[in-house]
Design a protein around this motif. Structure first.
Motif, PDB file in Angstrom:
ATOM      1  N   PHE A  12       0.961  -1.070  -0.222  1.00 42.76           N
ATOM      2  CA  PHE A  12      -0.085   0.267  -0.022  1.00 42.76           C
ATOM      3  C   PHE A  12       0.925   1.046  -0.032  1.00 42.76           C
ATOM      4  CE2 PHE A  12      -3.495  -3.290   1.318  1.00 42.76           C
ATOM      5  CZ  PHE A  12      -3.809  -2.956   0.142  1.00 42.76           C
ATOM      6  N   ASP A  13       2.262   1.295   0.657  1.00 40.50           N
ATOM      7  CA  ASP A  13       3.360   2.042   0.208  1.00 40.50           C
ATOM      8  C   ASP A  13       3.342   2.498  -1.696  1.00 40.50           C
ATOM      9  OD1 ASP A  13       3.155   3.090   2.814  1.00 40.50           O
ATOM     10  OD2 ASP A  13       4.809   1.874   3.442  1.00 40.50           O
ATOM     11  N   ASP A  14       3.202   1.384  -1.649  1.00 37.79           N
ATOM     12  CA  ASP A  14       2.922   1.609  -3.351  1.00 37.79           C
ATOM     13  C   ASP A  14       2.082   2.185  -4.845  1.00 37.79           C
ATOM     14  OD1 ASP A  14       3.953   1.471  -6.044  1.00 37.79           O
ATOM     15  OD2 ASP A  14       4.876  -1.245  -6.303  1.00 37.79           O
ATOM     16  N   TYR A  15       2.012   2.940  -4.561  1.00 40.36           N
ATOM     17  CA  TYR A  15       0.404   3.947  -4.822  1.00 40.36           C
ATOM     18  C   TYR A  15       0.528   3.443  -5.968  1.00 40.36           C
ATOM     19  CZ  TYR A  15       0.007   5.707  -0.096  1.00 40.36           C
ATOM     20  OH  TYR A  15       0.219   5.716   1.240  1.00 40.36           O
ATOM     21  N   LYS A  16       1.426   4.415  -7.051  1.00 35.24           N
ATOM     22  CA  LYS A  16       2.127   3.691  -8.052  1.00 35.24           C
ATOM     23  C   LYS A  16       1.164   2.616  -8.611  1.00 35.24           C
ATOM     24  CE  LYS A  16       4.824   4.273 -12.642  1.00 35.24           C
ATOM     25  NZ  LYS A  16       6.401   4.509 -12.764  1.00 35.24           N
ATOM     26  N   SER A  17       1.763   0.984  -7.890  1.00 32.98           N
ATOM     27  CA  SER A  17       1.460   0.138  -8.670  1.00 32.98           C
ATOM     28  C   SER A  17      -0.073  -0.238  -8.088  1.00 32.98           C
ATOM     29  CB  SER A  17       1.645  -0.926  -7.650  1.00 32.98           C
ATOM     30  OG  SER A  17       3.624  -1.050  -8.243  1.00 32.98           O
ATOM     31  N   VAL A  18      -0.592   0.519  -7.500  1.00 31.56           N
ATOM     32  CA  VAL A  18      -1.986   0.080  -7.440  1.00 31.56           C
ATOM     33  C   VAL A  18      -2.906   0.789  -8.119  1.00 31.56           C
ATOM     34  CG1 VAL A  18      -3.637   0.858  -5.484  1.00 31.56           C
ATOM     35  CG2 VAL A  18      -1.643  -0.500  -4.391  1.00 31.56           C
ATOM     36  N   LEU A  19      -2.391   2.377  -8.455  1.00 30.37           N
ATOM     37  CA  LEU A  19      -2.985   2.955  -8.822  1.00 30.37           C
ATOM     38  C   LEU A  19      -2.953   2.073 -10.468  1.00 30.37           C
ATOM     39  CD1 LEU A  19      -4.412   5.762 -10.139  1.00 30.37           C
ATOM     40  CD2 LEU A  19      -2.299   6.530 -10.606  1.00 30.37           C
ATOM     41  N   GLN A  20      -1.960   0.981 -11.088  1.00 31.28           N
ATOM     42  CA  GLN A  20      -2.077   1.365 -12.370  1.00 31.28           C
ATOM     43  C   GLN A  20      -2.288  -0.640 -11.923  1.00 31.28           C
ATOM     44  OE1 GLN A  20       2.528   0.275 -12.336  1.00 31.28           O
ATOM     45  NE2 GLN A  20       2.875   1.705 -14.067  1.00 31.28           N
ATOM     46  N   GLU A  21      -2.781  -1.562 -11.659  1.00 27.14           N
ATOM     47  CA  GLU A  21      -3.495  -1.959 -11.319  1.00 27.14           C
ATOM     48  C   GLU A  21      -5.085  -1.650 -11.327  1.00 27.14           C
ATOM     49  OE1 GLU A  21      -3.406  -5.644 -10.682  1.00 27.14           O
ATOM     50  OE2 GLU A  21      -1.134  -5.062 -11.087  1.00 27.14           O
ATOM     51  N   LEU A  22      -5.396  -0.252 -10.557  1.00 23.04           N
ATOM     52  CA  LEU A  22      -7.151  -0.442 -10.833  1.00 23.04           C
ATOM     53  C   LEU A  22      -7.639   0.943 -12.928  1.00 23.04           C
ATOM     54  CD1 LEU A  22      -7.023   1.920  -7.736  1.00 23.04           C
ATOM     55  CD2 LEU A  22      -8.183  -0.137  -7.890  1.00 23.04           C
ATOM     56  N   VAL A  23      -6.142   0.522 -12.917  1.00 24.43           N
ATOM     57  CA  VAL A  23      -6.434   1.543 -13.995  1.00 24.43           C
ATOM     58  C   VAL A  23      -7.012   0.169 -15.019  1.00 24.43           C
ATOM     59  CG1 VAL A  23      -5.777   2.842 -15.933  1.00 24.43           C
ATOM     60  CG2 VAL A  23      -5.464   3.527 -13.831  1.00 24.43           C
ATOM     61  N   GLN A  24      -5.801  -0.331 -15.236  1.00 26.57           N
ATOM     62  CA  GLN A  24      -5.925  -1.442 -16.270  1.00 26.57           C
ATOM     63  C   GLN A  24      -7.204  -2.330 -16.077  1.00 26.57           C
ATOM     64  OE1 GLN A  24      -2.267  -3.678 -15.386  1.00 26.57           O
ATOM     65  NE2 GLN A  24      -1.232  -2.193 -15.935  1.00 26.57           N
ATOM     66  N   THR A  25      -7.614  -2.874 -14.574  1.00 34.21           N
ATOM     67  CA  THR A  25      -9.187  -3.098 -15.233  1.00 34.21           C
ATOM     68  C   THR A  25     -10.033  -3.183 -15.437  1.00 34.21           C
ATOM     69  OG1 THR A  25      -9.299  -2.459 -12.773  1.00 34.21           O
ATOM     70  CG2 THR A  25      -8.310  -4.533 -12.026  1.00 34.21           C
ATOM     71  N   ASP A  26     -10.355  -1.527 -15.515  1.00 35.08           N
ATOM     72  CA  ASP A  26     -10.816  -0.318 -16.625  1.00 35.08           C
ATOM     73  C   ASP A  26     -11.222   0.134 -17.630  1.00 35.08           C
ATOM     74  OD1 ASP A  26     -12.810  -0.807 -14.477  1.00 35.08           O
ATOM     75  OD2 ASP A  26     -12.038   0.850 -12.861  1.00 35.08           O
ATOM     76  N   LYS A  27      -9.735  -0.379 -18.330  1.00 32.10           N
ATOM     77  CA  LYS A  27      -8.808  -0.431 -19.360  1.00 32.10           C
ATOM     78  C   LYS A  27      -9.057   1.321 -20.423  1.00 32.10           C
ATOM     79  CE  LYS A  27     -10.544  -4.770 -21.590  1.00 32.10           C
ATOM     80  NZ  LYS A  27      -9.245  -5.489 -20.195  1.00 32.10           N
ATOM     81  N   ARG A  28      -8.505   1.611 -18.954  1.00 33.14           N
ATOM     82  CA  ARG A  28      -7.984   3.414 -19.205  1.00 33.14           C
ATOM     83  C   ARG A  28      -7.078   3.552 -19.403  1.00 33.14           C
ATOM     84  NH1 ARG A  28     -10.801   5.627 -13.967  1.00 33.14           N
ATOM     85  NH2 ARG A  28     -10.528   3.769 -13.159  1.00 33.14           N
ATOM     86  N   ASN A  29      -6.810   5.067 -20.078  1.00 31.79           N
ATOM     87  CA  ASN A  29      -4.761   4.715 -20.171  1.00 31.79           C
ATOM     88  C   ASN A  29      -4.644   5.648 -18.979  1.00 31.79           C
ATOM     89  OD1 ASN A  29      -2.972   4.974 -21.636  1.00 31.79           O
ATOM     90  ND2 ASN A  29      -3.776   7.609 -22.904  1.00 31.79           N
ATOM     91  N   LEU A  30      -3.283   5.073 -18.328  1.00 35.17           N
ATOM     92  CA  LEU A  30      -2.440   5.608 -17.948  1.00 35.17           C
ATOM     93  C   LEU A  30      -1.776   5.927 -18.000  1.00 35.17           C
ATOM     94  CD1 LEU A  30      -2.322   6.705 -14.664  1.00 35.17           C
ATOM     95  CD2 LEU A  30      -1.132   3.995 -14.829  1.00 35.17           C
ATOM     96  N   GLU A  31      -0.587   8.097 -17.705  1.00 33.16           N
ATOM     97  CA  GLU A  31      -0.101   8.255 -18.318  1.00 33.16           C
ATOM     98  C   GLU A  31       0.548   9.028 -17.871  1.00 33.16           C
ATOM     99  OE1 GLU A  31       1.297  11.821 -21.224  1.00 33.16           O
ATOM    100  OE2 GLU A  31      -0.696  10.791 -21.727  1.00 33.16           O
ATOM    101  N   TYR A  32       2.481   9.163 -16.983  1.00 35.82           N
ATOM    102  CA  TYR A  32       3.371  10.043 -16.303  1.00 35.82           C
ATOM    103  C   TYR A  32       3.311  10.506 -16.711  1.00 35.82           C
ATOM    104  CZ  TYR A  32       2.409   6.418 -12.525  1.00 35.82           C
ATOM    105  OH  TYR A  32       1.116   5.853 -11.596  1.00 35.82           O
ATOM    106  N   GLU A  33       3.724  11.985 -16.979  1.00 37.40           N
ATOM    107  CA  GLU A  33       4.199  13.377 -17.837  1.00 37.40           C
ATOM    108  C   GLU A  33       5.192  14.154 -16.870  1.00 37.40           C
ATOM    109  OE1 GLU A  33       2.965  16.236 -21.229  1.00 37.40           O
ATOM    110  OE2 GLU A  33       1.649  15.597 -19.754  1.00 37.40           O
ATOM    111  N   VAL A  34       6.206  14.401 -17.207  1.00 40.16           N
ATOM    112  CA  VAL A  34       7.456  14.839 -16.300  1.00 40.16           C
ATOM    113  C   VAL A  34       6.626  16.350 -17.569  1.00 40.16           C
ATOM    114  CG1 VAL A  34       9.689  15.832 -16.248  1.00 40.16           C
ATOM    115  CG2 VAL A  34       9.329  13.134 -16.538  1.00 40.16           C
ATOM    116  N   ILE A  35       7.161  17.641 -16.176  1.00 35.88           N
ATOM    117  CA  ILE A  35       5.947  18.823 -16.677  1.00 35.88           C
ATOM    118  C   ILE A  35       7.063  19.494 -16.133  1.00 35.88           C
ATOM    119  CG2 ILE A  35       3.609  17.951 -16.538  1.00 35.88           C
ATOM    120  CD1 ILE A  35       3.327  19.827 -13.858  1.00 35.88           C
TER     121      ILE A  35
END
Length: 73
Positions: A12-35
């Protein structure tokens, strides 16, 4: 399934992995962008935003891209 406290906290400290798992199950597009990148090469600070289907959900600022992505998540 048995997960000890240390493993559970690490997961649960690895929020990036948790978010990726949630997004992949819904077939949404996840993107990280250095701004933004600031500072000298030996002490840069990165600003990263996380977007799901082109909507910004978080922004993270840290001295590494990986940590900034975690904070954005």
């Amino acid at each position: 399934l048995y997960v000890n406290r240390k493993e559970r906290n690490n997961f649960f400290d690895d929020y990036k992995s948790v978010l990726q798992e949630l997004v992949q199950t819904d077939k949404r597009n996840l993107e990280y962008e250095v701004i933004k990148e600031e500072g000298p090469s030996h002490n840069k600070e990165f600003t990263v935003q996380v977007k799901i289907n082109d909507i910004v959900y978080g922004v993270g600022i840290a001295h590494s891209k990986k940590e900034a992505e975690q904070l954005a998540s």
